[in-house]
Design a protein around this motif. Structure first.
Motif, PDB file in Angstrom:
ATOM      1  N   GLY A   1      -6.172   3.465  44.029  1.00 14.39           N
ATOM      2  CA  GLY A   1      -5.788   4.331  45.147  1.00 14.39           C
ATOM      3  C   GLY A   1      -5.577   5.773  44.725  1.00 14.39           C
ATOM      4  O   GLY A   1      -4.874   6.528  45.382  1.00 14.39           O
ATOM      5  N   ALA A   2      -6.161   6.179  43.644  1.00 10.55           N
ATOM      6  CA  ALA A   2      -5.908   7.506  43.115  1.00 10.55           C
ATOM      7  C   ALA A   2      -6.398   8.612  44.013  1.00 10.55           C
ATOM      8  O   ALA A   2      -5.946   9.739  43.928  1.00 10.55           O
ATOM      9  CB  ALA A   2      -6.571   7.627  41.742  1.00 10.55           C
ATOM     10  N   GLY A   3      -7.336   8.302  44.903  1.00  8.42           N
ATOM     11  CA  GLY A   3      -7.904   9.360  45.734  1.00  8.42           C
ATOM     12  C   GLY A   3      -7.101   9.671  46.960  1.00  8.42           C
ATOM     13  O   GLY A   3      -7.423  10.601  47.681  1.00  8.42           O
ATOM     14  N   ALA A   4      -6.049   8.885  47.240  1.00  8.45           N
ATOM     15  CA  ALA A   4      -5.254   9.154  48.426  1.00  8.45           C
ATOM     16  C   ALA A   4      -4.455  10.411  48.217  1.00  8.45           C
ATOM     17  O   ALA A   4      -3.668  10.527  47.301  1.00  8.45           O
ATOM     18  CB  ALA A   4      -4.339   7.969  48.703  1.00  8.45           C
ATOM     19  N   SER A   5      -4.609  11.354  49.069  1.00  7.64           N
ATOM     20  CA  SER A   5      -3.955  12.644  48.874  1.00  7.64           C
ATOM     21  C   SER A   5      -2.871  12.915  49.889  1.00  7.64           C
ATOM     22  O   SER A   5      -2.324  13.986  49.950  1.00  7.64           O
ATOM     23  CB  SER A   5      -5.016  13.756  48.924  1.00  7.64           C
ATOM     24  OG  SER A   5      -5.732  13.716  50.128  1.00  7.64           O
ATOM     25  N   GLY A   6      -2.537  11.901  50.710  1.00  6.80           N
ATOM     26  CA  GLY A   6      -1.428  12.057  51.633  1.00  6.80           C
ATOM     27  C   GLY A   6      -1.843  12.663  52.946  1.00  6.80           C
ATOM     28  O   GLY A   6      -3.005  12.874  53.236  1.00  6.80           O
ATOM     29  N   ALA A   7      -0.818  12.981  53.739  1.00  8.20           N
ATOM     30  CA  ALA A   7      -1.062  13.512  55.073  1.00  8.20           C
ATOM     31  C   ALA A   7      -1.784  14.844  54.991  1.00  8.20           C
ATOM     32  O   ALA A   7      -1.597  15.626  54.073  1.00  8.20           O
ATOM     33  CB  ALA A   7       0.265  13.660  55.816  1.00  8.20           C
ATOM     34  N   GLY A   8      -2.604  15.104  55.974  1.00  5.49           N
ATOM     35  CA  GLY A   8      -3.310  16.369  56.035  1.00  5.49           C
ATOM     36  C   GLY A   8      -4.733  16.301  55.554  1.00  5.49           C
ATOM     37  O   GLY A   8      -5.509  17.213  55.814  1.00  5.49           O
ATOM     38  N   THR A   9      -5.099  15.246  54.826  1.00  7.08           N
ATOM     39  CA  THR A   9      -6.472  15.100  54.375  1.00  7.08           C
ATOM     40  C   THR A   9      -7.364  14.769  55.569  1.00  7.08           C
ATOM     41  O   THR A   9      -6.974  13.984  56.431  1.00  7.08           O
ATOM     42  CB  THR A   9      -6.572  13.974  53.332  1.00  7.08           C
ATOM     43  OG1 THR A   9      -5.698  14.295  52.248  1.00  7.08           O
ATOM     44  CG2 THR A   9      -7.986  13.828  52.817  1.00  7.08           C
ATOM     45  N   PRO A  10      -8.545  15.359  55.657  1.00 10.34           N
ATOM     46  CA  PRO A  10      -9.417  15.078  56.810  1.00 10.34           C
ATOM     47  C   PRO A  10      -9.713  13.595  56.948  1.00 10.34           C
ATOM     48  O   PRO A  10      -9.822  12.866  55.958  1.00 10.34           O
ATOM     49  CB  PRO A  10     -10.687  15.874  56.475  1.00 10.34           C
ATOM     50  CG  PRO A  10     -10.232  16.953  55.542  1.00 10.34           C
ATOM     51  CD  PRO A  10      -9.117  16.341  54.735  1.00 10.34           C
ATOM     52  N   LEU A  11      -9.843  13.165  58.178  1.00 13.25           N
ATOM     53  CA  LEU A  11     -10.157  11.775  58.444  1.00 13.25           C
ATOM     54  C   LEU A  11     -11.557  11.450  57.941  1.00 13.25           C
ATOM     55  O   LEU A  11     -12.428  12.311  57.923  1.00 13.25           O
ATOM     56  CB  LEU A  11     -10.084  11.493  59.939  1.00 13.25           C
ATOM     57  CG  LEU A  11      -8.693  11.469  60.573  1.00 13.25           C
ATOM     58  CD1 LEU A  11      -8.818  11.286  62.078  1.00 13.25           C
ATOM     59  CD2 LEU A  11      -7.839  10.367  59.988  1.00 13.25           C
ATOM     60  N   PRO A  12     -11.797  10.185  57.560  1.00 14.95           N
ATOM     61  CA  PRO A  12     -13.145   9.795  57.147  1.00 14.95           C
ATOM     62  C   PRO A  12     -14.110   9.882  58.318  1.00 14.95           C
ATOM     63  O   PRO A  12     -13.722   9.938  59.486  1.00 14.95           O
ATOM     64  CB  PRO A  12     -12.961   8.349  56.670  1.00 14.95           C
ATOM     65  CG  PRO A  12     -11.693   7.891  57.306  1.00 14.95           C
ATOM     66  CD  PRO A  12     -10.834   9.094  57.438  1.00 14.95           C
ATOM     67  N   ALA A  13     -15.414   9.842  57.991  1.00 15.25           N
ATOM     68  CA  ALA A  13     -16.448  10.098  59.001  1.00 15.25           C
ATOM     69  C   ALA A  13     -16.397   9.118  60.152  1.00 15.25           C
ATOM     70  O   ALA A  13     -16.678   9.480  61.296  1.00 15.25           O
ATOM     71  CB  ALA A  13     -17.822  10.067  58.324  1.00 15.25           C
ATOM     72  N   TRP A  14     -16.046   7.847  59.876  1.00 20.25           N
ATOM     73  CA  TRP A  14     -16.099   6.865  60.966  1.00 20.25           C
ATOM     74  C   TRP A  14     -14.970   7.044  61.979  1.00 20.25           C
ATOM     75  O   TRP A  14     -14.920   6.360  62.981  1.00 20.25           O
ATOM     76  CB  TRP A  14     -16.090   5.439  60.414  1.00 20.25           C
ATOM     77  CG  TRP A  14     -14.840   5.060  59.681  1.00 20.25           C
ATOM     78  CD1 TRP A  14     -13.691   4.556  60.208  1.00 20.25           C
ATOM     79  CD2 TRP A  14     -14.621   5.141  58.280  1.00 20.25           C
ATOM     80  NE1 TRP A  14     -12.783   4.323  59.235  1.00 20.25           N
ATOM     81  CE2 TRP A  14     -13.320   4.668  58.025  1.00 20.25           C
ATOM     82  CE3 TRP A  14     -15.399   5.555  57.208  1.00 20.25           C
ATOM     83  CZ2 TRP A  14     -12.789   4.608  56.750  1.00 20.25           C
ATOM     84  CZ3 TRP A  14     -14.865   5.493  55.941  1.00 20.25           C
ATOM     85  CH2 TRP A  14     -13.580   5.026  55.714  1.00 20.25           C
ATOM     86  N   CYS A  15     -14.054   7.981  61.717  1.00 22.07           N
ATOM     87  CA  CYS A  15     -12.997   8.302  62.680  1.00 22.07           C
ATOM     88  C   CYS A  15     -13.238   9.646  63.357  1.00 22.07           C
ATOM     89  O   CYS A  15     -12.411  10.104  64.133  1.00 22.07           O
ATOM     90  CB  CYS A  15     -11.635   8.315  61.987  1.00 22.07           C
ATOM     91  SG  CYS A  15     -11.097   6.734  61.321  1.00 22.07           S
TER      92      CYS A  15
END
Length: 529
Positions: free
Chosen positions: A333-347
């Motif tokens: 899960g190292a890539g989770a950067s918390g709130a504020g990160t852009p949503l993934p493409a499928w969202c």
């Protein structure tokens, strides 16, 4: 045959004449009425619901009549006259349908006895005027399943086939869809041998009644215990349900398959078929790895908060990714950067539904590659990689009784399968006592913990919103009485809601919380202004 000309194409145009021509004309008027409805203002959801229910009933009746046509075709041996291997093959040919659909239609029509004379003016009344759960009983020229006398043939001819069943009568009345008919026929054929005819007939009535308001999947689940509704001992009911579930599991195991081939471009392509429990386990892993919603940060007891959302980063960017950003089993899960990160493409609401679907499939394919790279190949036989909640009773777990178990994804397991998965670390058994009360399922916490979710999984199998069939495993736990207003984080205050309905409540939709037994149901009305 006096009626045959009314069903033949008209020599004066492309439309058929007689009865079929009148039906086509009526459908043209119905299409115009729907156009007018679309232009009208002030149409309520309730009114639109009534329209859709009546349209569905019309569709069911038309499908029933096509099944009746298939039954008549079989009765006059069209297969023998045309050289077809079977009525099903002939149907597929003349209707340009899939051969399997033709075979199923022929079997369904034969099982319902639709070749018998069913006209008499009572079909359009529906089941409501003919007795609860027993559509068509006593209708002119129609017997019940396996009883009565055969109907008379058209124009004095010999009877063409067996009596139309209660199921066939309900289908002709528009009360059952084709899929519901197949569920009822399959369930009746699976009943134990030696039952009295009146018991079988009672089961058919109950299944027809259950079909009102339940789709094929729910009807199939309820049908497993239909013997309970006709007064059979609970031991017989449990044994019958266990036999059906175990037979389905055995068949699923036999149907399991896998193949994969090298595309020669750095990728491989394949397909697999696995039993439902194994498939749900894999799906939950990939859903957890790719889900942008997080129910709050994990506490010391692995608790999570339903309302506190953070978003994961874009995650793995290629098939060979090493797991950065994947937050599921086996990834850091190292890539989770918390709130504020852009949503993934499928969202992304700016993309079309098809593009969002493709983006999600791509991400889950990448997550599958990550997962495969982290499998513990040195001891695969000891662990599973996801948590699946299996609900059972203590007496079933120790082998004293035969009641089937259930999972938080809405599937049923035979007692033997429950005992097998209970030995695997990735399967969490929620053991109930005789009154279906959770035993030793943890203390209250600030956020709903995984232990409390297990407890709620023994009470709910879907989202608590009225009519929502999203499985419990995909829900978030909502505080009925908000925490910030003094609400407690206990089971009676927890309501499982899918992401959509949870957001609707958070965005101000008016709603009512109704208690029905041990669970609550949320009825949403409209957005507050």
């Amino acid at each position: 045959m006096a009626l045959a000309p009314a069903l033949r194409p008209s020599p004066d145009g492309p439309r058929p004449g007689g009865a079929c021509g009148k039906v086509h004309a009526g459908l043209d008027r119905l299409e115009a009425d729907l156009d007018a409805l679309g232009r009208a203002s002030g149409v309520t959801a309730r009114e639109m619901g009534e329209v859709m229910r009546e349209l569905t009933r019309l569709l069911n009746r038309m499908q029933a009549l096509t099944d009746k046509g298939a039954a008549v075709a079989a009765s006059i041996d069209v297969a023998g006259r045309t050289g077809a291997r079977s009525t099903g093959q002939w149907l597929a040919q003349v209707t340009s349908s899939d051969p399997r659909a033709g075979y199923r239609q022929a079997q369904r029509a034969e099982g319902a006895g639709l070749a018998a004379v069913t006209s008499g003016g009572s079909v359009s009344k529906g089941s409501g005027e003919l007795g609860v759960g027993a559509p068509g009983v006593g209708a002119p020229g129609v017997g019940t399943a396996g009883e009565g006398v055969a109907g008379e043939g058209v124009d004095g001819a010999e009877p063409r086939g067996p009596e139309v069943s209660l199921t066939g009568r309900a289908q002709l009345a528009g009360d059952l869809s084709r899929e519901q008919v197949e569920v009822i026929q399959t369930s009746l054929s699976a009943l134990p041998d030696g039952l009295a005819p009146e018991t079988v007939l009672g089961c058919e009535r109950e299944l027809i009644a259950l079909a009102q308001g339940h789709g094929p999947r729910d009807l199939r689940r309820l049908a497993a215990r239909v013997l309970e509704q006709v007064g059979q001992p609970v031991e017989v009911v449990d044994a019958h349900e266990e036999h059906q579930v175990r037979s389905a599991e055995d068949l699923a195991w036999e149907r399991a398959s896998f193949w994969i081939r090298d595309n020669g471009d750095g990728t491989m392509h394949g397909q697999f078929t696995v039993p439902t429990l194994a498939g749900q386990t894999l799906k939950k892993i990939l859903d957890a790895m790719s889900s942008p919603r997080r129910r709050g940060a994990a506490g010391p007891d692995d608790s999570t908060g339903a309302g506190d959302e953070t978003y994961a980063g874009s995650g793995a960017s290629g098939a060979g990714a090493s797991g950065a950003g994947a937050s599921g089993a086996g990834a850091s899960g190292a890539g989770a950067s918390g709130a504020g990160t852009p949503l993934p493409a499928w969202c992304d609401p700016g993309l079309s539904p098809r593009d969002r679907q493709v983006a999600r499939q791509q991400r889950q394919g990448q997550d599958l590659a990550v997962l495969l790279g982290h499998l513990p190949t040195d001891h695969l036989h000891e662990k599973t990689a996801a948590t699946v909640v299996v609900t059972t009773r203590l007496s079933d777990l120790v082998g004293e009784t035969l009641r089937v178990g259930s999972t938080d994804t809405g599937d049923t397991l035979s007692p033997g399968e429950v005992r097998r998965v209970a030995c695997q670390a990735g399967i969490v058994p929620a053991v109930l006592d005789g009154d279906s009360v959770p035993i030793d399922l943890g203390r209250q916490t600030r956020f709903y913990s995984s232990t409390q979710r297990v407890a709620l999984a023994t009470i709910y199998d879907t989202c608590a919103a009225r009519g929502c069939d999203i499985p419990f495993a995909w829900t978030e736990i909502h505080h009925a009485h908000p925490w910030k207003l003094g609400g407690s984080t206990d089971l009676k205050n927890g309501i499982p809601l899918c992401g959509r309905h949870h957001r609707m409540l958070d965005r101000g939709f008016e709603h009512r919380v109704l208690r029905e037994g041990s669970r609550v149901v949320v009825e949403l009305a409209r957005r507050r202004t």
